[in-house]
Design a protein around this motif. Structure first.
Motif, PDB file in Angstrom:
ATOM      1  N   VAL A 101       0.820  -1.220   0.000  1.00 55.17           N
ATOM      2  CA  VAL A 101       0.000   0.000   0.000  1.00 55.17           C
ATOM      3  C   VAL A 101       0.849   1.263   0.000  1.00 55.17           C
ATOM      4  CG1 VAL A 101      -1.911  -1.163   1.184  1.00 55.17           C
ATOM      5  CG2 VAL A 101      -0.229   0.130   2.534  1.00 55.17           C
ATOM      6  N   GLN A 102       2.164   1.119   0.133  1.00 52.98           N
ATOM      7  CA  GLN A 102       3.027   2.296   0.180  1.00 52.98           C
ATOM      8  C   GLN A 102       3.180   2.974  -1.177  1.00 52.98           C
ATOM      9  OE1 GLN A 102       3.982   3.542   3.094  1.00 52.98           O
ATOM     10  NE2 GLN A 102       2.888   1.773   3.954  1.00 52.98           N
ATOM     11  N   ASP A 103       3.004   2.214  -2.253  1.00 54.20           N
ATOM     12  CA  ASP A 103       3.232   2.764  -3.598  1.00 54.20           C
ATOM     13  C   ASP A 103       2.006   3.538  -4.062  1.00 54.20           C
ATOM     14  OD1 ASP A 103       4.167   3.395  -6.078  1.00 54.20           O
ATOM     15  OD2 ASP A 103       3.923   1.380  -6.926  1.00 54.20           O
ATOM     16  N   LYS A 104       1.833   4.729  -3.509  1.00 57.97           N
ATOM     17  CA  LYS A 104       0.679   5.556  -3.849  1.00 57.97           C
ATOM     18  C   LYS A 104       0.808   6.177  -5.245  1.00 57.97           C
ATOM     19  CE  LYS A 104      -1.489   5.272   0.186  1.00 57.97           C
ATOM     20  NZ  LYS A 104      -0.512   4.683   1.104  1.00 57.97           N
ATOM     21  N   ILE A 132     -15.997   4.626  -3.484  1.00 59.35           N
ATOM     22  CA  ILE A 132     -14.714   3.958  -3.671  1.00 59.35           C
ATOM     23  C   ILE A 132     -14.869   2.437  -3.559  1.00 59.35           C
ATOM     24  CG2 ILE A 132     -12.399   3.659  -2.691  1.00 59.35           C
ATOM     25  CD1 ILE A 132     -12.669   6.647  -1.753  1.00 59.35           C
ATOM     26  N   VAL A 133     -15.534   1.986  -2.509  1.00 60.18           N
ATOM     27  CA  VAL A 133     -15.661   0.546  -2.264  1.00 60.18           C
ATOM     28  C   VAL A 133     -16.517  -0.127  -3.336  1.00 60.18           C
ATOM     29  CG1 VAL A 133     -16.517  -1.214  -0.664  1.00 60.18           C
ATOM     30  CG2 VAL A 133     -15.283   0.779   0.217  1.00 60.18           C
ATOM     31  N   THR A 134     -17.618   0.499  -3.727  1.00 61.65           N
ATOM     32  CA  THR A 134     -18.489  -0.134  -4.719  1.00 61.65           C
ATOM     33  C   THR A 134     -17.821  -0.238  -6.083  1.00 61.65           C
ATOM     34  OG1 THR A 134     -19.575   2.027  -5.071  1.00 61.65           O
ATOM     35  CG2 THR A 134     -20.682   0.451  -3.609  1.00 61.65           C
ATOM     36  N   MET A 135     -16.893   0.667  -6.385  1.00 56.97           N
ATOM     37  CA  MET A 135     -16.157   0.545  -7.642  1.00 56.97           C
ATOM     38  C   MET A 135     -15.402  -0.785  -7.689  1.00 56.97           C
ATOM     39  SD  MET A 135     -12.818   2.571  -9.071  1.00 56.97           S
ATOM     40  CE  MET A 135     -11.811   1.460  -8.101  1.00 56.97           C
ATOM     41  N   VAL A 136     -14.776  -1.158  -6.562  1.00 55.28           N
ATOM     42  CA  VAL A 136     -14.014  -2.403  -6.502  1.00 55.28           C
ATOM     43  C   VAL A 136     -14.951  -3.605  -6.414  1.00 55.28           C
ATOM     44  CG1 VAL A 136     -12.306  -3.705  -5.173  1.00 55.28           C
ATOM     45  CG2 VAL A 136     -12.020  -1.240  -5.514  1.00 55.28           C
ATOM     46  N   THR A 183      -6.206  -8.970  -2.580  1.00 54.64           N
ATOM     47  CA  THR A 183      -5.807  -8.040  -3.640  1.00 54.64           C
ATOM     48  C   THR A 183      -6.735  -6.831  -3.656  1.00 54.64           C
ATOM     49  OG1 THR A 183      -4.767  -9.717  -5.045  1.00 54.64           O
ATOM     50  CG2 THR A 183      -5.625  -7.753  -6.141  1.00 54.64           C
ATOM     51  N   ARG A 184      -8.030  -7.082  -3.500  1.00 52.36           N
ATOM     52  CA  ARG A 184      -9.014  -5.998  -3.460  1.00 52.36           C
ATOM     53  C   ARG A 184      -8.849  -5.145  -2.207  1.00 52.36           C
ATOM     54  NH1 ARG A 184     -13.861  -7.266  -6.605  1.00 52.36           N
ATOM     55  NH2 ARG A 184     -13.340  -8.995  -7.985  1.00 52.36           N
ATOM     56  N   ALA A 185      -8.659  -5.820  -1.076  1.00 54.66           N
ATOM     57  CA  ALA A 185      -8.531  -5.097   0.190  1.00 54.66           C
ATOM     58  C   ALA A 185      -7.336  -4.144   0.167  1.00 54.66           C
ATOM     59  CB  ALA A 185      -8.401  -6.085   1.343  1.00 54.66           C
ATOM     60  N   VAL A 186      -6.228  -4.586  -0.432  1.00 55.59           N
ATOM     61  CA  VAL A 186      -5.030  -3.744  -0.499  1.00 55.59           C
ATOM     62  C   VAL A 186      -5.291  -2.494  -1.335  1.00 55.59           C
ATOM     63  CG1 VAL A 186      -2.693  -3.627  -1.448  1.00 55.59           C
ATOM     64  CG2 VAL A 186      -3.363  -5.576  -0.053  1.00 55.59           C
ATOM     65  N   LEU A 187      -5.952  -2.662  -2.487  1.00 58.90           N
ATOM     66  CA  LEU A 187      -6.262  -1.493  -3.323  1.00 58.90           C
ATOM     67  C   LEU A 187      -7.205  -0.533  -2.600  1.00 58.90           C
ATOM     68  CD1 LEU A 187      -6.292   0.158  -5.954  1.00 58.90           C
ATOM     69  CD2 LEU A 187      -8.169  -1.308  -6.740  1.00 58.90           C
ATOM     70  N   VAL A 188      -8.272  -1.064  -2.033  1.00 59.13           N
ATOM     71  CA  VAL A 188      -9.249  -0.205  -1.353  1.00 59.13           C
ATOM     72  C   VAL A 188      -8.597   0.530  -0.187  1.00 59.13           C
ATOM     73  CG1 VAL A 188     -11.396  -0.165  -0.040  1.00 59.13           C
ATOM     74  CG2 VAL A 188     -11.213  -1.613  -2.055  1.00 59.13           C
ATOM     75  N   TYR A 189      -7.783  -0.183   0.583  1.00 56.81           N
ATOM     76  CA  TYR A 189      -7.078   0.447   1.702  1.00 56.81           C
ATOM     77  C   TYR A 189      -6.241   1.623   1.218  1.00 56.81           C
ATOM     78  CZ  TYR A 189      -4.076   0.814   5.878  1.00 56.81           C
ATOM     79  OH  TYR A 189      -3.401   1.266   6.996  1.00 56.81           O
ATOM     80  N   VAL A 191      -6.474   3.442  -1.536  1.00 59.80           N
ATOM     81  CA  VAL A 191      -7.267   4.555  -2.054  1.00 59.80           C
ATOM     82  C   VAL A 191      -7.963   5.293  -0.919  1.00 59.80           C
ATOM     83  CG1 VAL A 191      -9.207   5.194  -3.531  1.00 59.80           C
ATOM     84  CG2 VAL A 191      -7.583   3.446  -4.301  1.00 59.80           C
ATOM     85  N   LEU A 192      -8.553   4.554   0.011  1.00 60.64           N
ATOM     86  CA  LEU A 192      -9.233   5.199   1.142  1.00 60.64           C
ATOM     87  C   LEU A 192      -8.271   6.069   1.938  1.00 60.64           C
ATOM     88  CD1 LEU A 192     -11.546   2.329   2.455  1.00 60.64           C
ATOM     89  CD2 LEU A 192     -12.292   4.470   1.405  1.00 60.64           C
ATOM     90  N   GLU A 193      -7.048   5.592   2.135  1.00 66.04           N
ATOM     91  CA  GLU A 193      -6.042   6.388   2.851  1.00 66.04           C
ATOM     92  C   GLU A 193      -5.775   7.703   2.133  1.00 66.04           C
ATOM     93  OE1 GLU A 193      -2.760   4.418   5.711  1.00 66.04           O
ATOM     94  OE2 GLU A 193      -2.343   4.302   3.566  1.00 66.04           O
ATOM     95  N   GLU A 194      -5.710   7.666   0.812  1.00 65.44           N
ATOM     96  CA  GLU A 194      -5.446   8.876   0.033  1.00 65.44           C
ATOM     97  C   GLU A 194      -6.570   9.893   0.192  1.00 65.44           C
ATOM     98  OE1 GLU A 194      -2.368   9.471  -2.400  1.00 65.44           O
ATOM     99  OE2 GLU A 194      -2.211   8.656  -0.370  1.00 65.44           O
ATOM    100  N   PHE A 195      -7.765   9.439   0.515  1.00 60.99           N
ATOM    101  CA  PHE A 195      -8.893  10.347   0.721  1.00 60.99           C
ATOM    102  C   PHE A 195      -9.071  10.728   2.184  1.00 60.99           C
ATOM    103  CE2 PHE A 195      -9.949   8.973  -3.538  1.00 60.99           C
ATOM    104  CZ  PHE A 195     -10.585  10.083  -4.084  1.00 60.99           C
ATOM    105  N   GLY A 196      -8.108  10.355   3.023  1.00 62.62           N
ATOM    106  CA  GLY A 196      -8.139  10.769   4.415  1.00 62.62           C
ATOM    107  C   GLY A 196      -8.965   9.901   5.330  1.00 62.62           C
TER     108      GLY A 196
END
Length: 263
Positions: A101-104, A132-136, A183-189, A191-196
């Motif tokens: 998740v570090q590779d933003k 965000i979540v429903t997209m994934v 794989t999905r959880a890592v992406l969602v995590y 993206v959610l972090e980037e939105f605060g």
């Protein structure tokens, strides 16, 4: 008096005109969002179009992005290097997820696209996280496994094999649109972090499953961590809202948080 009445009619006409223009603009925006899920190869590029909608309302969204094979290969090499060794033997999955998740920078294009949608629709709070979540959730489920696909019961679902740890990085997932639970959880995590937001990743050894969780005002099933409630959010299928644990995974005692801001 007659003059005042004429001014009133003029103001009313202007108001009606503005209302009509706003309605037309919104209709145009909704029409633009009516896209079709697709992946098209164009030389070394893959053009993606994703269409999805919220669970809690009829709001629909569309995002277009492109990925390329060179960046995909780079992301694969980076994943193999970053998770080549597990540093935290007490929490190996948390260590692996944290490295991915570090590779933003690799998902900045997606974050920018979702930010534009959020600004245009004035989304915030729960509604933003749901977008965000429903997209994934909307991306069809695929198995990503460390062995041979033919050696697993994939129930007829797509499968990609020989992937170390059975896990794709966020960019690999966006490029292939193939991903299972973690794989999905890592992406969602990421993206959610980037939105605060304040997300977490949960795993269950008993269920052999991973899931996202989010500290946000809502109701339902949650895990308590550092005095905060993290509500379960299933990402492997459509229709699951925050706080809803699928019946086949509903024993809260079988779950643990392996990645969060504070462990």
């Amino acid at each position: 008096m007659k003059r005042l009445f004429q001014i009133f009619l003029l103001i009313l006409a202007v108001w009606w005109s503005l209302t009509a223009l706003i309605a037309l603009f919104r209709a145009s925006q909704n029409h633009n969002d009516e896209c079709v899920d697709s992946m098209k190869e164009q030389r070394d590029l893959t053009i993606h179009e994703r269409s999805w909608h919220l669970i809690s309302s009829s709001s629909s969204f569309c995002v277009n992005y492109h990925t390329n094979s060179d960046q995909f290969n780079f992301a694969t090499d980076s994943r193999l290097k970053s998770i080549g060794q597990v540093h935290d033997t007490r929490n190996p999955w948390g260590d692996i997820y944290n490295q991915l998740v570090q590779d933003k920078e690799s998902i900045a294009f997606l974050v920018d696209s979702l930010s534009a949608i959020a600004a245009n629709r004035q989304l915030q709070g729960y509604e933003l996280s749901e977008m965000i979540v429903t997209m994934v959730q909307d991306i069809p489920y695929s198995f990503v496994i460390p062995g041979k696909c033919e050696e697993y019961d994939t129930d007829g679902k797509p499968c990609v094999g020989d992937v170390r740890w059975g896990l794709y990085s966020p960019y690999e997932f966006l490029h292939t649109e193939m991903g299972d639970c973690d794989t999905r959880a890592v992406l969602v995590y990421a993206v959610l972090e980037e939105f605060g937001f304040d997300p977490a990743i949960l795993v269950s050894d008993q269920y052999s499953h991973a899931m996202i969780a989010l500290s946000i005002p809502t109701a339902g099933d949650y895990l308590l961590h550092q005095g905060k409630k993290y509500y379960f959010w299933e990402t492997t299928a459509k229709g699951w809202m925050a706080g809803m644990l699928p019946p086949s995974y509903n024993n809260v005692d079988y779950w643990k948080i392996v990645l969060a801001h504070e462990l």
